[in-house]
Design an enzyme around this catalytic site. Structure first.
Site, mmCIF file in Angstrom:
data_model
loop_
_atom_site.group_PDB
_atom_site.id
_atom_site.type_symbol
_atom_site.label_atom_id
_atom_site.label_comp_id
_atom_site.label_asym_id
_atom_site.label_seq_id
_atom_site.Cartn_x
_atom_site.Cartn_y
_atom_site.Cartn_z
ATOM 1 N N GLU A 280 53.600 30.919 28.190
ATOM 2 C CA GLU A 280 53.458 31.637 29.466
ATOM 3 C C GLU A 280 54.248 32.953 29.432
ATOM 4 O O GLU A 280 53.799 33.974 29.948
ATOM 5 C CB GLU A 280 53.941 30.765 30.633
ATOM 6 N N TRP A 283 52.134 35.330 27.930
ATOM 7 C CA TRP A 283 51.116 35.932 28.820
ATOM 8 C C TRP A 283 51.687 37.202 29.460
ATOM 9 O O TRP A 283 50.992 38.207 29.643
ATOM 10 C CB TRP A 283 50.695 34.952 29.921
ATOM 11 N N TRP A 311 30.784 44.368 46.252
ATOM 12 C CA TRP A 311 31.770 43.793 47.165
ATOM 13 C C TRP A 311 31.297 43.969 48.603
ATOM 14 O O TRP A 311 30.489 44.859 48.889
ATOM 15 C CB TRP A 311 33.126 44.493 46.996
ATOM 16 N N ASN A 346 51.883 29.766 40.579
ATOM 17 C CA ASN A 346 50.790 30.345 39.787
ATOM 18 C C ASN A 346 49.442 29.674 40.030
ATOM 19 O O ASN A 346 48.422 30.348 40.144
ATOM 20 C CB ASN A 346 51.139 30.283 38.295
ATOM 21 N N TRP A 364 38.953 42.987 44.424
ATOM 22 C CA TRP A 364 40.206 42.451 43.897
ATOM 23 C C TRP A 364 41.357 43.430 44.116
ATOM 24 O O TRP A 364 42.517 43.029 44.251
ATOM 25 C CB TRP A 364 40.075 42.068 42.416
ATOM 26 N N TRP A 387 44.848 39.749 38.537
ATOM 27 C CA TRP A 387 43.692 40.014 39.406
ATOM 28 C C TRP A 387 42.433 40.285 38.607
ATOM 29 O O TRP A 387 41.338 39.873 38.978
ATOM 30 C CB TRP A 387 44.010 41.164 40.386
#
Ligand SMILES: Cc1cc2nc3c(=O)[nH]c(=O)nc-3n(C[C@H](O)[C@H](O)[C@H](O)COP(=O)(O)OP(=O)(O)OC[C@H]3O[C@@H](n4cnc5c(N)ncnc54)[C@H](O)[C@@H]3O)c2cc1C
Length: 483
Positions: A280, A283, A311, A346, A364, A387
């Site tokens: 993680e 990441w 959208w 998360n 987003w 996102w």
């Protein structure tokens, strides 16, 4: 000591493992620690309200630690080149010329650009420039795939990263640091106006200890007590299963090399929990490398075909989501945890973000901005990647057609409803069976729990299957347009 180096603190608000301070010692210079608050430099991504709260306390902690070493922190506001040249002039006037400015490298696109200007201005006044790595395990230039390109998929990136020799934390013999004989004027920390004028921060203050001691304790406690259970617990928002290191990592109160070393020293890297945890942390590293290579992704989809995604901007839907009033308890609990504590688990970030971009079809970028303003760990690299991942438009993203079920996720990861009951207390009296889908509860069950749908708690803002289908249709339209 005649040589003076300005240590310009930014996202490296710590003394240990600080390459800037190590460089000052290596060059046998006196150190003038400086912080410059320059929100204008960050354009649209100037620190949001929750980040400013954190920054205030992180700076207060840093100033205290420096003070204990006899090093006053000089605080300025405004453009970094003006602040630095004014400090340089003051030091020169007092007979203590500045040799150079040393700082940690940053990756936010506006700051990277600005650093070039600062370097040029300093060069014009005869002051040197040095940058080191305080924020990452390894700098983006040193990581590429076999074709020499940046990784766009996480798994090979992670495999590559863990094959590299880990860099240990930088040793800083802090007791050897010395202040120059002259110290220019400084603003008081309060002059930066980082704290809210109207108090909304009680929940954040109760949830966090943003001091240097807090940073150390959180890391030590996690590595000693909880890392082995990380793999098992990290997806359950109702338990304290993750490290909560993100705001400390963002501000640089803790560096990733320290985290890496602490996990290894405790033997944690050899068990599933430690290994998963380090992945993680990787990441985060991946997010920074992506931001470096694809800086426009802070505002635009990484892949062209998502540019014209249909959208359906709707301020009311956006507001219902922001306030945690969508009628989906798991999503609402997350959004209220965010508002109250400045942080969201998360798993719930993924579900709440997915609900916004898929069920509600909101851009987003609107979600990213809300997170930016409300997260104490708001981080341009990780927020952008998060996102884009949810929207399906970024590197190694979740495919857009994979749509989280907002109550199914709750039932899976919060089966006893503890998390929902904590943050959506008006539903606390519902039995577990209905806590994630109150709209299915019989009238007498609702009445017994004191829930009146549409009054004490909203009806679902959109029916799950209808929202899912609308999102899939939007994706299909985009695909056809892209040919
Ligand atoms: C839509 C969305 C937005 C996000 N925005 C941010 C953000 O602004 N700032 C931020 O730090 N994280 C962000 N994340 C990533 C992740 O949710 C947080 O890093 C994590 O919840 C922080 O809690 P923790 O420190 O307990 O994490 P742990 O699970 O203990 O992980 C340890 C560290 O690894 C890093 N990390 C873990 N997961 C991720 C991830 N998915 N992406 C990048 N780094 C990760 C963090 O630095 C974290 O502190 C976002 C995720 C999503 C889905």
């Amino acid at each position: 000591m005649s040589k003076v180096i300005i240590a310009w603190f930014r996202q490296d608000l710590r003394i240990r493992d600080n390459p800037v301070l190590a460089e000052v010692l290596r060059r046998d210079a006196a150190v003038l620690p400086v912080y410059i608050h320059a929100p204008e430099e960050d354009g649209a991504w100037a620190p949001g309200a929750a980040s400013r709260w954190w920054l205030y306390h992180a700076l207060a902690g840093l100033a205290g630690d420096l003070e204990a070493l006899g090093l006053p922190l000089v605080i300025r506001r405004g453009s970094p080149e003006e602040a630095l040249t004014s400090i340089v002039a003051s030091m020169r006037g007092a007979g203590h010329p500045v040799d150079s400015v040393a700082c940690a490298r940053v990756y936010e696109p506006d700051r990277v650009q600005h650093d070039e200007q600062v370097r040029e201005v300093l060069d014009e006044v005869g002051v040197g420039w040095w940058q080191g790595n305080a924020s990452l395990l390894i700098e983006p230039e040193h990581v590429c795939n076999k074709s020499g390109d940046p990784f766009r998929v996480f798994t090979p990136f992670w495999k590559h990263l863990r094959g590299l020799p880990p860099e240990p934390p930088v040793a800083v013999d802090a007791d050897r640091l010395e202040a120059p004989d002259h110290v220019p004027d400084s603003l008081a920390l309060d002059d930066l106006e980082l704290l809210p004028t109207r108090s909304w921060d009680d929940g954040i203050a109760a949830a966090w200890d943003p001091s240097p001691a807090g940073a150390r304790t959180v890391l030590e406690d996690f590595v000693e007590e909880r890392v082995t259970a990380y793999k098992r617990c990290r997806d359950v928002p109702g338990v304290n299963g993750t490290s909560r290191l993100s705001p400390y990592l963002h501000s640089g109160q803790v560096g990733p090399r320290q985290v890496w070393a602490a996990v290894h020293a405790a033997g944690g890297a050899d068990n599933d929990g430690g290994f998963t945890f380090l992945s993680e942390v990787a990441w985060r590293e991946f997010a920074y490398h992506l931001l470096h290579h694809f800086p426009r992704t802070t505002d635009e989809p990484m892949y062209e075909k998502y540019r014209d995604f249909p959208w359906a901007p709707d301020p009311q839907a956006l507001q219902a989501w922001q306030k945690g009033r969508t009628g989906y308890p798991f999503v609402d609990a997350g959004m209220r945890q965010l508002w109250k504590t400045g942080w969201m688990h998360n798993r719930v970030r993924m579900v709440a973000a997915s609900f916004l971009v898929k069920h509600l079809l909101q851009p987003w970028q609107d979600g990213a901005r809300w997170f930016w303003d409300t997260l104490v760990d708001a981080d341009l690299a990780s927020n952008t990647m998060g996102w884009q991942w949810v929207a399906g438009s970024g590197a190694d993203a979740a495919p857009y057609f994979r749509i989280f079920n907002p109550f199914g996720q709750g039932e899976k990861f919060d089966p006893d409803g503890d998390y929902v009951r904590e943050f959506v207390p008006e539903l606390a009296g519902l039995p577990d069976k209905y806590i994630h889908r109150p709209w299915e509860a019989p009238d007498e069950v609702l009445a017994k729990a004191g829930v009146v749908l549409g009054e004490t708690y909203p009806e679902p803002i959109i029916e799950h299957r209808a929202g899912r289908q609308r999102a899939l249709d939007a994706l299909e339209a985009t695909r056809q347009q892209a040919g």
